[in-house]
Write a protein that holds these residues in place. Structure first.
Motif, PDB file in Angstrom:
ATOM      1  N   THR A 265      -7.596   0.247  -0.697  1.00  0.00           N
ATOM      2  CA  THR A 265      -7.461  -0.887  -1.614  1.00  0.00           C
ATOM      3  C   THR A 265      -8.564  -0.824  -2.659  1.00  0.00           C
ATOM      4  O   THR A 265      -9.543  -0.079  -2.506  1.00  0.00           O
TER       5      THR A 265
ATOM      6  N   GLN B  79      -4.379  -3.307  -9.074  1.00  0.00           N
ATOM      7  CA  GLN B  79      -5.432  -3.261  -8.066  1.00  0.00           C
ATOM      8  C   GLN B  79      -5.056  -4.172  -6.887  1.00  0.00           C
ATOM      9  O   GLN B  79      -4.707  -5.331  -7.085  1.00  0.00           O
TER      10      GLN B  79
ATOM     11  N   LEU C  62       0.823  -1.215   0.000  1.00  0.00           N
ATOM     12  CA  LEU C  62       0.000   0.000   0.000  1.00  0.00           C
ATOM     13  C   LEU C  62       0.857   1.265   0.000  1.00  0.00           C
ATOM     14  O   LEU C  62       0.401   2.324  -0.440  1.00  0.00           O
TER      15      LEU C  62
ATOM     16  N   PRO D 285       1.551   2.584  -4.155  1.00  0.00           N
ATOM     17  CA  PRO D 285       0.384   2.327  -5.012  1.00  0.00           C
ATOM     18  C   PRO D 285       0.711   2.357  -6.504  1.00  0.00           C
ATOM     19  O   PRO D 285       0.117   1.617  -7.283  1.00  0.00           O
TER      20      PRO D 285
ATOM     21  N   TRP E  89      -7.458   1.098   5.038  1.00  0.00           N
ATOM     22  CA  TRP E  89      -6.575   0.826   3.911  1.00  0.00           C
ATOM     23  C   TRP E  89      -7.231   1.197   2.579  1.00  0.00           C
ATOM     24  O   TRP E  89      -8.404   0.864   2.342  1.00  0.00           O
TER      25      TRP E  89
ATOM     26  N   HIS F 295       1.893  -1.018  -8.197  1.00  0.00           N
ATOM     27  CA  HIS F 295       1.012  -2.187  -8.271  1.00  0.00           C
ATOM     28  C   HIS F 295      -0.273  -1.848  -8.998  1.00  0.00           C
ATOM     29  O   HIS F 295      -0.644  -0.677  -9.111  1.00  0.00           O
TER      30      HIS F 295
END
Lengths: 154, 268
Positions: free
Chosen positions: B159, B135, B127, B130, B157, B133
């Motif tokens: 996400t 999803q 995380l 971001p 978080w 990465h």
């Protein structure tokens, strides 16, 4: 095909049968907290979730109905409509705003009688859903997060 | 790495659930080498013995911490430790999560029960980057809502999808009820370009990894953390042997292509 996807109507039924099934369906919406059916009621409809979450619950005298399982997108809500005595074994309530295909169970049962091939496909689909949920319930009975989570000596 | 427990002082103690605490440590004297997320230590409770515990926080990001559930004599002793108490720690041992494998890909992280703890530093690392990465999905299963660790942190978080499900709901629970694999249907990922990380009881690992593989996630991109009876942690005693694998050295983190044949053998 992943086990959980194979249970979905889109994958479990051939396109021809799927279209016939959806012809006796309509789009339905439920507000958060709305009850789809009560345990013990007559099972004359069933649903396929398009968006939102449904909780299956059980009547326990004197208590708020405990939730047994939740269902989400693509899941079949209700199987009691296919097997006598066509009585809901659990209750169902919309946990979130819900969009679903609502199908007329009586019409589908008649279609199953009328076309054995269609009937076998529908029974096979619902049977697989039942088997999957039975297996999931058994896995939860084993209490994986409890007894299997440690190898430390007491 | 050391074969002798190195004294560490408890500098913070956070109860997570009724039977689980997170202990943060600082070395009394010399420090251990840096741990990586996924690795484990042998944590020694003096007078009771030692057990393997994965790190739930590493020195590089927030300090060394272990999340311990009281299930036996040693873990009970560790859970009872107070700030200022001293325990022995040796390590780091074993393989780590290969976070670099997930760069540029969608990420699915599946935690069952206390298996959340070893995944936590990995999740925080993912995380924190971001842009590196696709999803990111975090799926968590637990026995009851009261057994969930770090609920407030999880809710914060950012996400693509965070799902939490329990086996046995409590009256005030409004979330999902059922096995953790059912959450995969709502996760947002392209299987072919996804890397998955799974930690929890082995039956849960097996069910989850199979479902991920069935969906098309490459087996070598499904990393799982195995729990075996680690004793020496250095590959000498053989207690943790799983087929031809010494889990303390070749694991605990292995890919599903390696783990699947082993977890399918009865009584292995």
């Amino acid at each position: 095909m992943p086990p959980s996807i194979a249970l979905r109507m889109n994958h479990a039924l051939p396109p021809e049968y799927r279209e016939r099934l959806l012809r006796v369906g309509r789009e339905a919406t439920f507000a958060q907290g709305a009850r789809l059916f009560e345990e013990g009621g007559h099972a004359n409809r069933f649903w396929i979730v398009r968006s939102g979450t449904v909780a299956l619950d059980m009547h326990v005298p004197g208590r708020r109905p405990p939730v047994v399982e939740t269902l989400g997108i693509g899941d079949l809500v209700g199987w009691s409509w296919l097997y006598e005595p066509f009585v809901w074994q659990l209750g169902a309530v919309a946990v979130t705003p819900l969009q679903a295909y609502e199908l007329d169970a009586v019409a589908v049962r008649l279609m199953c009688l009328d076309d054995p091939g269609f009937g076998r496909a529908v029974e096979h689909w619902v049977g697989r859903v039942l088997a999957h949920r039975l297996n999931a319930a058994r896995a939860r009975l084993v209490d994986l997060y409890g007894i299997y989570e440690t190898k430390e000596e007491r | 790495m050391t074969a002798v427990p190195v004294p560490h002082r408890v500098v913070a103690r956070r109860p997570e659930t009724a039977d689980t605490v997170t202990l943060r440590f600082e070395p009394v004297g010399r420090a251990l080498p840096d741990f990586l997320p996924g690795q484990f230590a042998m944590v020694h409770s003096f007078g009771r013995g030692e057990i393997p515990v994965s790190v739930s926080s590493v020195q590089a990001t927030g300090g060394l911490a272990h999340t311990v559930r009281s299930v036996g004599a040693v873990s009970e002793g560790l859970c009872a430790a107070r700030v200022g108490d001293v325990v022995g720690i040796r390590g780091p041992y074993g393989t780590s999560w290969r976070a670099e494998q997930a760069r540029g890909r969608d990420v699915v992280i599946v935690a069952g029960g206390i298996g959340f703890a070893p995944l936590r530093p990995l999740i925080l690392g993912v995380l924190a980057e971001p842009a590196a990465h696709g999803q990111v999905n975090v799926l968590i299963g637990a026995r009851t809502p009261s057994d969930l660790i770090a609920r407030a942190e999880v809710a914060s978080w950012a996400t693509a999808f965070t799902g939490v499900t329990v086996d046995q709901p409590e009256p005030d629970w409004r979330g999902d009820v059922g096995v953790v694999t059912q959450l995969l249907g709502r996760a947002r990922f392209e299987p072919e370009t996804t890397t998955a990380f799974v930690c929890g009881p082995e039956p849960m690992i097996r069910a989850t990894a199979r479902e991920l593989a069935h969906r098309g996630v490459p087996r070598e991109h499904i990393q799982v953390s195995l729990e075996r009876n680690m004793r020496c942690a250095t590959g000498h005693c053989g207690h943790c042997q799983l087929g031809g694998l010494l889990v303390c050295r070749a694991g605990p983190v292995v890919d599903w292509a390696s783990a699947e044949p082993l977890l399918s053998v009865r009584e292995l």
